[in-house]
Design a protein around this motif. Structure first.
Motif, PDB file in Angstrom:
ATOM      1  N   ALA A 104       0.787  -1.159  -0.178  1.00 46.76           N
ATOM      2  CA  ALA A 104      -0.036  -0.139   0.057  1.00 46.76           C
ATOM      3  C   ALA A 104       0.864   1.410  -0.028  1.00 46.76           C
ATOM      4  O   ALA A 104       2.014   1.293   0.776  1.00 46.76           O
ATOM      5  CB  ALA A 104      -0.928  -0.143   1.218  1.00 46.76           C
ATOM      6  N   GLU A 113      -6.786   3.517  -0.564  1.00 47.83           N
ATOM      7  CA  GLU A 113      -5.913   2.781  -1.407  1.00 47.83           C
ATOM      8  C   GLU A 113      -6.574   1.250  -1.770  1.00 47.83           C
ATOM      9  O   GLU A 113      -6.501   1.063  -2.949  1.00 47.83           O
ATOM     10  CB  GLU A 113      -4.960   2.199  -0.447  1.00 47.83           C
ATOM     11  CG  GLU A 113      -3.857   1.374  -0.813  1.00 47.83           C
ATOM     12  CD  GLU A 113      -2.828   1.780  -1.882  1.00 47.83           C
ATOM     13  OE1 GLU A 113      -2.749   3.218  -2.135  1.00 47.83           O
ATOM     14  OE2 GLU A 113      -2.219   1.158  -2.314  1.00 47.83           O
ATOM     15  N   SER A 116      -8.814   2.478  -4.879  1.00 46.46           N
ATOM     16  CA  SER A 116      -8.126   2.720  -6.196  1.00 46.46           C
ATOM     17  C   SER A 116      -7.678   1.431  -6.676  1.00 46.46           C
ATOM     18  O   SER A 116      -7.720   1.389  -7.995  1.00 46.46           O
ATOM     19  CB  SER A 116      -7.191   3.869  -6.029  1.00 46.46           C
ATOM     20  OG  SER A 116      -6.204   3.782  -4.961  1.00 46.46           O
ATOM     21  N   GLN A 117      -7.296   0.354  -5.677  1.00 45.85           N
ATOM     22  CA  GLN A 117      -6.904  -0.749  -6.455  1.00 45.85           C
ATOM     23  C   GLN A 117      -8.155  -1.495  -7.084  1.00 45.85           C
ATOM     24  O   GLN A 117      -7.999  -2.297  -8.060  1.00 45.85           O
ATOM     25  CB  GLN A 117      -6.482  -1.639  -5.139  1.00 45.85           C
ATOM     26  CG  GLN A 117      -5.255  -1.334  -4.687  1.00 45.85           C
ATOM     27  CD  GLN A 117      -3.906  -1.536  -5.716  1.00 45.85           C
ATOM     28  OE1 GLN A 117      -3.873  -2.319  -6.500  1.00 45.85           O
ATOM     29  NE2 GLN A 117      -2.942  -0.701  -5.622  1.00 45.85           N
ATOM     30  N   ALA A 120      -8.668  -0.172 -10.320  1.00 48.77           N
ATOM     31  CA  ALA A 120      -7.641  -0.466 -11.213  1.00 48.77           C
ATOM     32  C   ALA A 120      -7.903  -1.836 -11.952  1.00 48.77           C
ATOM     33  O   ALA A 120      -7.751  -2.187 -13.188  1.00 48.77           O
ATOM     34  CB  ALA A 120      -6.386  -0.506 -10.679  1.00 48.77           C
ATOM     35  N   HIS A 121      -8.729  -2.555 -11.125  1.00 51.88           N
ATOM     36  CA  HIS A 121      -9.365  -4.142 -11.409  1.00 51.88           C
ATOM     37  C   HIS A 121     -10.733  -3.712 -12.292  1.00 51.88           C
ATOM     38  O   HIS A 121     -11.274  -4.988 -12.709  1.00 51.88           O
ATOM     39  CB  HIS A 121      -9.485  -4.781 -10.265  1.00 51.88           C
ATOM     40  CG  HIS A 121      -8.164  -5.473 -10.050  1.00 51.88           C
ATOM     41  ND1 HIS A 121      -7.627  -6.752 -10.563  1.00 51.88           N
ATOM     42  CD2 HIS A 121      -7.306  -5.393  -9.002  1.00 51.88           C
ATOM     43  CE1 HIS A 121      -6.544  -6.963 -10.128  1.00 51.88           C
ATOM     44  NE2 HIS A 121      -6.310  -6.138  -8.971  1.00 51.88           N
ATOM     45  N   ASP A 161      -2.888  -4.834   3.198  1.00 47.57           N
ATOM     46  CA  ASP A 161      -2.495  -5.577   2.051  1.00 47.57           C
ATOM     47  C   ASP A 161      -3.170  -6.718   1.436  1.00 47.57           C
ATOM     48  O   ASP A 161      -3.454  -7.073   0.397  1.00 47.57           O
ATOM     49  CB  ASP A 161      -0.887  -6.181   2.358  1.00 47.57           C
ATOM     50  CG  ASP A 161      -0.027  -5.034   2.254  1.00 47.57           C
ATOM     51  OD1 ASP A 161      -0.116  -4.168   1.745  1.00 47.57           O
ATOM     52  OD2 ASP A 161       1.143  -5.156   2.862  1.00 47.57           O
ATOM     53  N   ILE A 164      -6.404  -5.645  -0.034  1.00 48.31           N
ATOM     54  CA  ILE A 164      -6.112  -5.229  -1.297  1.00 48.31           C
ATOM     55  C   ILE A 164      -5.940  -6.285  -2.461  1.00 48.31           C
ATOM     56  O   ILE A 164      -6.413  -6.162  -3.371  1.00 48.31           O
ATOM     57  CB  ILE A 164      -4.830  -4.245  -1.198  1.00 48.31           C
ATOM     58  CG1 ILE A 164      -5.236  -3.076  -0.807  1.00 48.31           C
ATOM     59  CG2 ILE A 164      -4.453  -3.974  -2.833  1.00 48.31           C
ATOM     60  CD1 ILE A 164      -3.992  -2.050  -0.570  1.00 48.31           C
TER      61      ILE A 164
END
Ligand SMILES: Nc1ncnc2c1ncn2[C@@H]1O[C@H](COP(=O)(O)OP(=O)(O)OP(=O)(O)O)[C@@H](O)[C@H]1O
Length: 344
Positions: A104, A113, A116-117, A120-121, A161, A164
């Protein structure tokens, strides 16, 4: 029998991970390091598998091949039905991966975080928000969600983590040493979350660890790796039971110990060591056998003055298989990794 889905080319049954003679070597100057040497592995849907071994055993290298981060030197590996070399993209879409160290970004807020991940997917803003809130809740991070990542504790950051790594809801999750560096309380907390992820959501989990207690406590199956080879593969209970319990007896005189040792040698599968007035008997089901052994010895005139029964640990299993203690191997290892020889 493996069925093939003709539209996706994906296999619809069989193990979620299958490797055959998988190897990876690295070149360090003039030296060649065989990090993984001929791994044959099958992991099935819903399993929680721990790859256990000392530093430098080849655990991370195995994970990095299975997650397409590095290419195998030889052999094959299929993950979620896809080949890790030919179908890298499909493999990556099917899995979650939490590597060593924190992923992260430090100045972002934890929740941002995760969102946004998720974006992104390819999740929509509202889906990403919903998914982030659910994951933060699952990992007990809701109350810390608005803090910058840099202010989170090691345990909270590690849980973030893992959260995410789950944004795209993979059925298969790889965790590389998830609890290394955490204090015991945070370690147990993270282990509980990982166990819950597997039990409640049915996520297949493959994690690496050099903590014996961690493998013992949470994994359905423990694969012990040493020098790039699998040296044992079973449930922790079966691995320990196979080795047997240690029955330690103390006597008044060395001749009593010798007589007791001769008697103990007759026990099925027993391995007996005598030192002066002490006799150590490693034997399957030793805890159950000990009372009758002691009664027997007393009735033949060699009464034990001290008796102790210790169940086998995974470290005993490792010691038995390699002649070294896993604990000591971890403490004394000075092995280090370099980036040399890295594959694209
Ligand atoms: N990129 C690299 N370049 C050179 N050697 C490497 C590289 N990566 C790993 N190795 C070597 O391969 C061997 C296996 O390393 P690996 O990191 O897979 O072990 P590990 O079991 O995961 O250990 P740890 O618990 O310390 O992470 C070690 O000898 C290591 O030094």
């Amino acid at each position: 029998m493996v069925d093939m889905d003709t539209t996706t080319g994906r296999k619809s049954s069989g193990p979620v991970i299958r490797t055959s003679a998988l190897t990876r070597t690295f070149t360090r100057g003039k030296q060649t390091v065989e990090a993984v040497r001929g791994l044959d592995l099958e992991v099935h849907d819903g399993e929680l598998v721990a790859l256990l071994g000392p530093n430098g055993a080849g655990k991370s290298t195995t994970l990095r091949m299975l997650t397409t981060l590095i290419a195998p030197t030889s052999g094959t590996a299929e993950v979620a039905g896809f080949d890790v070399v030919r179908d890298q993209r499909a493999v990556r879409q099917s899995i979650g991966y939490v590597g060593q160290g924190n992923a992260a970004a430090h100045q972002q807020r934890g929740r941002d975080e995760v969102v946004s991940q998720a974006r992104a997917h390819g999740l929509s803003r509202s889906e990403a928000n919903r998914q982030a809130d659910e994951l933060l809740e699952t990992f007990d991070l809701t109350e810390h969600a608005m803090r910058p990542v840099s202010t989170l504790s090691g345990g909270q950051r590690r849980r973030l983590d893992v959260a995410i790594g789950l944004v795209h809801q993979p059925r298969l999750m790889f965790l590389d040493e998830p609890s290394t560096g955490l204090d015991p309380q945070n370690r147990v907390n993270l282990q509980e979350q990982v166990r819950r992820l597997n039990r409640d959501l049915g996520t297949t989990i493959v994690l690496t660890t050099h903590y014996l207690e961690e493998a013992d406590a949470i994994a359905d199956r423990v694969i012990v790796i040493d020098h790039g080879l699998v040296i044992a593969d079973d449930t922790a209970t079966a691995l320990k039971a196979g080795l047997g319990d240690l029955v330690s007896l103390g006597f008044a005189r060395p001749q009593d110990a010798s007589a007791a040792a001769a008697r103990a040698e007759r026990l099925d599968g027993a391995s007996v060591t005598t030192t002066g007035t002490s006799v150590d008997i490693r034997v399957p089901h030793g805890r159950d056998l000990a009372p009758s052994l002691v009664t027997d010895l007393a009735s033949t005139g060699t009464p034990a003055q001290r008796i102790e029964v210790v169940s086998a640990t995974l470290d005993d299993v490792f010691l038995h298989l390699t002649g070294r203690s896993l604990r000591e191997s971890n403490q004394t290892s000075t092995d280090s990794t370099t980036d040399e020889g890295e594959a694209a």
